[in-house]
Scaffold this active site. Structure first.
Site, PDB file in Angstrom:
ATOM      1  N   TRP A 102       0.793  -1.251   0.155  1.00 50.04           N
ATOM      2  CA  TRP A 102       0.180   0.067   0.036  1.00 50.04           C
ATOM      3  C   TRP A 102       0.860   1.212   0.134  1.00 50.04           C
ATOM      4  O   TRP A 102       0.618   2.202  -0.607  1.00 50.04           O
ATOM      5  CB  TRP A 102      -0.852   0.016   0.989  1.00 50.04           C
ATOM      6  CG  TRP A 102      -2.250  -1.116   1.024  1.00 50.04           C
ATOM      7  CD1 TRP A 102      -2.315  -2.101   1.947  1.00 50.04           C
ATOM      8  CD2 TRP A 102      -2.890  -1.150   0.171  1.00 50.04           C
ATOM      9  NE1 TRP A 102      -3.373  -2.872   1.530  1.00 50.04           N
ATOM     10  CE2 TRP A 102      -3.748  -2.384   0.525  1.00 50.04           C
ATOM     11  CE3 TRP A 102      -3.242  -0.452  -1.136  1.00 50.04           C
ATOM     12  CZ2 TRP A 102      -4.735  -2.634  -0.496  1.00 50.04           C
ATOM     13  CZ3 TRP A 102      -4.468  -0.927  -1.872  1.00 50.04           C
ATOM     14  CH2 TRP A 102      -5.138  -2.172  -1.584  1.00 50.04           C
ATOM     15  N   ASP A 170      -1.322   7.064   6.165  1.00 49.35           N
ATOM     16  CA  ASP A 170      -2.420   5.847   5.965  1.00 49.35           C
ATOM     17  C   ASP A 170      -2.773   5.190   6.939  1.00 49.35           C
ATOM     18  O   ASP A 170      -1.852   4.093   7.213  1.00 49.35           O
ATOM     19  CB  ASP A 170      -2.100   5.084   4.698  1.00 49.35           C
ATOM     20  CG  ASP A 170      -3.018   4.331   4.341  1.00 49.35           C
ATOM     21  OD1 ASP A 170      -4.172   4.054   4.855  1.00 49.35           O
ATOM     22  OD2 ASP A 170      -2.834   3.760   3.294  1.00 49.35           O
ATOM     23  N   LYS A 194     -11.937  -1.570   7.354  1.00 48.34           N
ATOM     24  CA  LYS A 194     -11.507  -2.298   8.063  1.00 48.34           C
ATOM     25  C   LYS A 194     -11.985  -2.374   9.914  1.00 48.34           C
ATOM     26  O   LYS A 194     -12.417  -3.239  10.282  1.00 48.34           O
ATOM     27  CB  LYS A 194      -9.940  -2.274   8.245  1.00 48.34           C
ATOM     28  CG  LYS A 194      -9.470  -2.930   7.058  1.00 48.34           C
ATOM     29  CD  LYS A 194      -8.938  -2.075   5.851  1.00 48.34           C
ATOM     30  CE  LYS A 194      -8.402  -2.682   4.657  1.00 48.34           C
ATOM     31  NZ  LYS A 194      -7.703  -1.935   3.737  1.00 48.34           N
TER      32      LYS A 194
HETATM   33  C1  PLP Z   1      -7.112  -1.432   2.662  1.00 50.22           C
HETATM   34  C2  PLP Z   1      -6.183  -0.470   2.568  1.00 50.22           C
HETATM   35  C3  PLP Z   1      -6.199   0.500   1.404  1.00 50.22           C
HETATM   36  C4  PLP Z   1      -7.133   0.514   0.381  1.00 50.22           C
HETATM   37  O1  PLP Z   1      -8.189   0.888   0.380  1.00 50.22           O
HETATM   38  P1  PLP Z   1      -9.293   1.159  -0.922  1.00 50.22           P
HETATM   39  O2  PLP Z   1     -10.433   1.498  -0.210  1.00 50.22           O
HETATM   40  O3  PLP Z   1      -9.506  -0.561  -1.298  1.00 50.22           O
HETATM   41  O4  PLP Z   1      -8.743   1.578  -1.926  1.00 50.22           O
HETATM   42  C5  PLP Z   1      -5.161   1.427   1.644  1.00 50.22           C
HETATM   43  N1  PLP Z   1      -4.339   1.448   2.506  1.00 50.22           N
HETATM   44  C6  PLP Z   1      -4.169   0.423   3.440  1.00 50.22           C
HETATM   45  C7  PLP Z   1      -3.098   0.577   4.429  1.00 50.22           C
HETATM   46  C8  PLP Z   1      -5.259  -0.458   3.208  1.00 50.22           C
HETATM   47  O5  PLP Z   1      -5.349  -1.469   4.304  1.00 50.22           O
END
Ligand code: PLP
Length: 356
Positions: A102, A170, A194
């Site tokens: 990511w 993030d 999540k």
């Molecule tokens: C799940 C996740 C994303 C992606 O999210 P989307 O909604 O699928 O674009 C980005 N960064 C991290 C760390 C993630 O776990």
């Protein structure tokens, strides 16, 4: 319905009571004679939902009104775009810490808008460990971006230093999972599927001085300032998505972050202890201080062992443990809605499996 034990990485398990409340609101929202799915996004009720959600986010993060809370669409990846579009000038540089897929994807998006400096990377180890945090951060960087928890590879930053340029995080897979100092960040965001709700929505928390630094003209949908000026209803908001996040925020507050933190440590310990003593499974992350409390990755000693354990789990009503294709094996996600007894059930099954 016979509910499964759900260890999926995202969309992830939600607490039964939140699902019930969401289902009730689909029938009728708060005596309005309307379903939450029909609720006007510019009406009084939705304004109240946004107001309460924003207040709870700041309270749970220990932040005050120097920060702005936004509910945006496009999930996590839209934030990979919006951060550099808003804050990376064409002739400027941003720093990225590359600790997982990511993180790497976020930096790839940023290269479209300006210069990207990779300040640290652990790509050469297939991200089975965290990179060394950079010892110096060049002052001229517009911001530094990093990922607090690496969902795919199962590593997590347990200490985060304060730095001399705006820090962007993030936090998609570990927001509200532990006691944490959110005041270090100029901006942090989370795809909410999540620990905080349903897919498609992103929570963005931005320090109020940041929109003043926006570096290029942007269509309003891509501008943090425009979203902030319109209080998250620039266009038709994801009313249901924000509402489920509000239910999760209430649930999180009721449990309390300190209690959630304690339980998450306990869940992770139960599973890592089992893996460290296993004869059939090997944890992906060997360095204990780099291990994620949210996503536990491990492989089996052979493809046959892997296959039969997966089958055994499905038979026992356990789902979502197949690893990401970049790591293989297994990934067990221990987000806030996963209980200690869910993890105990899995470990019990692992132990039975090993002795047979
Ligand atoms: C799940 C996740 C994303 C992606 O999210 P989307 O909604 O699928 O674009 C980005 N960064 C991290 C760390 C993630 O776990």
């Amino acid at each position: 319905m016979h509910r499964k034990i759900n260890f999926n990485a995202g969309p992830a398990a939600l607490p039964a009571e939140v699902l019930q409340q969401a289902a009730d609101a689909v029938r009728e929202y708060n005596n309005t004679g309307l379903s939450i799915l029909e609720l006007p996004h510019r009406g009084r009720e939705f304004a109240a939902i946004v107001r309460e959600s924003n207040a709870l986010v700041l309270e749970l993060c220990g932040l005050d009104d120097r920060y702005e809370v936004l509910w945006l669409q496009g999930g996590g990846r839209m934030q990979f775009c919006m951060v550099p579009m808003n804050f990376l000038p064409e002739n400027g540089s941003a720093g990225y810490i590359d600790s997982g897929r990511w993180a790497e994807e976020a930096l790839e998006y940023a290269t479209h808008y300006g210069d990207v400096q990779v300040l640290a990377t652990s790509k050469e180890s297939n991200y089975s460990r965290l990179p060394q945090w950079p010892t110096t951060i060049p002052d001229q960087l517009s911001y530094v971006h990093f990922t607090t928890n690496n969902t795919i590879f199962g590593t997590q930053w347990h200490t985060v230093p304060r730095i001399n340029v705006p820090m962007v995080a993030d936090m998609s897979s570990d927001i509200f999972s532990r006691v944490h100092d959110y005041s270090k960040y100029a901006l942090f965001y989370a795809a909410v599927q999540k620990n905080l709700g349903t897919p498609g929505t992103a929570l963005v928390v931005i320090r109020k001085d940041m929109p003043g630094r926006i570096v290029r003209e942007l269509p309003s949908m891509l501008s943090y300032k425009a979203h902030a000026d319109e209080h998250s209803i620039l266009n038709t908001a994801n009313v249901f998505g924000v509402y489920v996040s509000l239910l999760m925020l209430r649930w999180t507050k009721e449990k309390g972050i300190a209690a959630i933190d304690k339980e998450n440590r306990q869940k992770a310990k139960i599973l890592y202890d089992a893996l460290d003593h296993s004869t059939k499974f090997v944890p992906h992350v060997q360095e204990k201080s780099h291990r994620s409390m949210m996503n536990v990755c491990f492989t089996a000693i052979s493809p046959d062992v892997e296959k039969s354990f997966l089958i055994l789990c499905e038979k026992n009503n356990i789902t979502g443990i197949k690893g990401h294709r970049f790591v293989g094996g297994f990934r067990v996600s221990l987000y806030n809605a996963v209980t200690v007894s869910d993890v105990e059930r899995l470990v019990e099954l692992m132990k039975d499996f090993e002795t047979n």
